[in-house]
Structures are given as structure tokens and as C-alpha cells.
Design a protein around this motif. Structure first.
Motif, mmCIF file in Angstrom:
data_model
loop_
_atom_site.group_PDB
_atom_site.id
_atom_site.type_symbol
_atom_site.label_atom_id
_atom_site.label_comp_id
_atom_site.label_asym_id
_atom_site.label_seq_id
_atom_site.Cartn_x
_atom_site.Cartn_y
_atom_site.Cartn_z
ATOM 1 N N ILE A 19 3.533 -0.586 -12.706
ATOM 2 C CA ILE A 19 2.944 -0.624 -11.364
ATOM 3 C C ILE A 19 2.397 0.749 -11.042
ATOM 4 O O ILE A 19 3.008 1.763 -11.371
ATOM 5 C CB ILE A 19 4.007 -1.058 -10.326
ATOM 6 C CG1 ILE A 19 4.445 -2.504 -10.611
ATOM 7 C CG2 ILE A 19 3.481 -0.918 -8.914
ATOM 8 C CD1 ILE A 19 5.566 -2.999 -9.738
ATOM 9 N N TYR A 20 1.250 0.764 -10.385
ATOM 10 C CA TYR A 20 0.680 2.020 -9.899
ATOM 11 C C TYR A 20 -0.010 1.768 -8.576
ATOM 12 O O TYR A 20 -0.302 0.621 -8.223
ATOM 13 C CB TYR A 20 -0.310 2.616 -10.925
ATOM 14 C CG TYR A 20 -1.636 1.911 -10.996
ATOM 15 C CD1 TYR A 20 -2.725 2.355 -10.235
ATOM 16 C CD2 TYR A 20 -1.826 0.808 -11.811
ATOM 17 C CE1 TYR A 20 -3.944 1.712 -10.301
ATOM 18 C CE2 TYR A 20 -3.036 0.172 -11.874
ATOM 19 C CZ TYR A 20 -4.100 0.622 -11.126
ATOM 20 O OH TYR A 20 -5.311 -0.020 -11.172
ATOM 21 N N ALA A 21 -0.247 2.818 -7.847
ATOM 22 C CA ALA A 21 -0.997 2.729 -6.596
ATOM 23 C C ALA A 21 -2.215 3.624 -6.723
ATOM 24 O O ALA A 21 -2.121 4.757 -7.213
ATOM 25 C CB ALA A 21 -0.138 3.159 -5.410
ATOM 26 N N GLU B 199 0.856 -1.187 0.000
ATOM 27 C CA GLU B 199 0.000 0.000 0.000
ATOM 28 C C GLU B 199 0.888 1.232 0.000
ATOM 29 O O GLU B 199 1.925 1.262 0.656
ATOM 30 C CB GLU B 199 -0.930 0.017 1.205
ATOM 31 C CG GLU B 199 -2.072 -0.950 1.077
ATOM 32 C CD GLU B 199 -3.179 -0.692 2.086
ATOM 33 O OE1 GLU B 199 -3.119 0.295 2.847
ATOM 34 O OE2 GLU B 199 -4.126 -1.499 2.104
ATOM 35 N N ILE B 200 0.469 2.239 -0.737
ATOM 36 C CA ILE B 200 1.184 3.503 -0.805
ATOM 37 C C ILE B 200 0.162 4.604 -0.570
ATOM 38 O O ILE B 200 -0.873 4.656 -1.254
ATOM 39 C CB ILE B 200 1.884 3.674 -2.171
ATOM 40 C CG1 ILE B 200 2.938 2.570 -2.334
ATOM 41 C CG2 ILE B 200 2.485 5.058 -2.312
ATOM 42 C CD1 ILE B 200 3.609 2.512 -3.660
ATOM 43 N N LYS C 149 0.347 6.855 -6.942
ATOM 44 C CA LYS C 149 1.732 6.601 -7.360
ATOM 45 C C LYS C 149 1.690 6.525 -8.878
ATOM 46 O O LYS C 149 1.249 5.536 -9.456
ATOM 47 C CB LYS C 149 2.260 5.283 -6.791
ATOM 48 C CG LYS C 149 3.654 4.938 -7.285
ATOM 49 C CD LYS C 149 4.079 3.549 -6.833
ATOM 50 C CE LYS C 149 5.427 3.181 -7.430
ATOM 51 N NZ LYS C 149 5.778 1.783 -7.136
ATOM 52 N N GLU D 154 -1.398 -1.132 -4.159
ATOM 53 C CA GLU D 154 -0.517 -1.082 -5.322
ATOM 54 C C GLU D 154 -0.913 -2.216 -6.264
ATOM 55 O O GLU D 154 -1.227 -3.324 -5.828
ATOM 56 C CB GLU D 154 0.939 -1.236 -4.889
ATOM 57 C CG GLU D 154 1.916 -1.118 -6.044
ATOM 58 C CD GLU D 154 3.348 -1.310 -5.595
ATOM 59 O OE1 GLU D 154 4.104 -0.327 -5.629
ATOM 60 O OE2 GLU D 154 3.690 -2.453 -5.226
#
Length: 124
Positions: A103-105, A39-40, A72, A45
Motif C-alpha cells: 500500500i502507498y499513498a 487519504e493520507i 506514504k 491511498e
């Protein structure tokens, strides 16, 4: 004469069938999204894998991404926003069977292929 005609028709039908099977489209781009477990900024994520399932190279792969607002952001060389769409890997080639990952959050987002360019010289 009838023998030659039968083989000509068989050749013609097989040519049309094989040519139809050689056509790739952006529909041959598969997208899989899985949660990484991290988690961000309180957001999950996600890892997105884009796979070219066609036997031909595809480039300028463009995905839907209207309303995509990650906390993110994705590195711009991997996913470049262009209005309601995003260009994958700066339009570079995605060879047959190859994958591109990013990858993204943020909130989960369903990416869909919108358009791509298939290598015109490809012969399956």
C-alpha cells in the motif's frame, strides 16, 4: 518403419509444444492497483497486488518505479527501490498463483514487471 516414424514425429512436436508452454517470463506477473478509499496527507491511498500467474515459482521480481514518489512510502522489505526499478519482497520467491501486496499513498502510478527469475527446475 513408417509407423515408428509417425510416432517419433508426433512425440517430437508434442515435446516442443509442451516445452514452449512451460516457459514463464516476467510477463506472467500481473499487477492490479485499486484505491482503498483512504487519504493520507491529502493524497489517495492505493493497494497494489502483484500476482504470479505462471505455474512456476518466480523470484527477484522487479518492477518499474522510476519517478514513483509516494507520500506514504512502501515498507522497504515489500518494495525496495533500486534506481528506476524496485525489487519486490526483497527478491524472495513468489510461488505459482501467489500474490504480494503493498500500500502507498500518493499520485497513481502504473507499475510494470521488468524482470524476474523463473525456477529452472519447474516442469509444468
Amino acid at each position: 518403419m513408417a509407423f515408428a516414424l509417425k510416432y517419433f514425429i508426433l512425440f517430437l512436436v508434442l515435446s516442443m509444444v509442451s516445452q514452449g508452454m512451460c516457459r514463464c517470463t516476467f510477463g506472467d506477473i500481473q499487477i492490479r492497483t485499486v484505491r482503498t478509499g483512504r487519504e493520507i496527507a491529502g493524497q489517495p491511498e492505493w493497494k497494489v497486488t502483484v500476482t504470479n500467474t505462471c505455474k512456476c515459482l518466480q523470484k527477484h521480481v522487479t518492477l518499474s518505479c522510476g519517478g514513483f514518489a509516494p507520500v506514504k512510502p512502501v515498507k522497504p522489505w515489500l518494495l525496495q527501490p533500486q534506481g528506476n526499478t524496485c525489487l519486490l519482497i526483497k527478491g524472495a520467491a513468489l510461488p505459482a498463483g501467489a500474490t504480494a501486496n503493498f500500500i502507498y499513498a500518493g499520485q497513481p502510478y502504473i507499475f510494470r514487471p521488468v524482470v524476474s527469475t523463473v525456477d529452472p527446475s519447474c516442469k509444468n
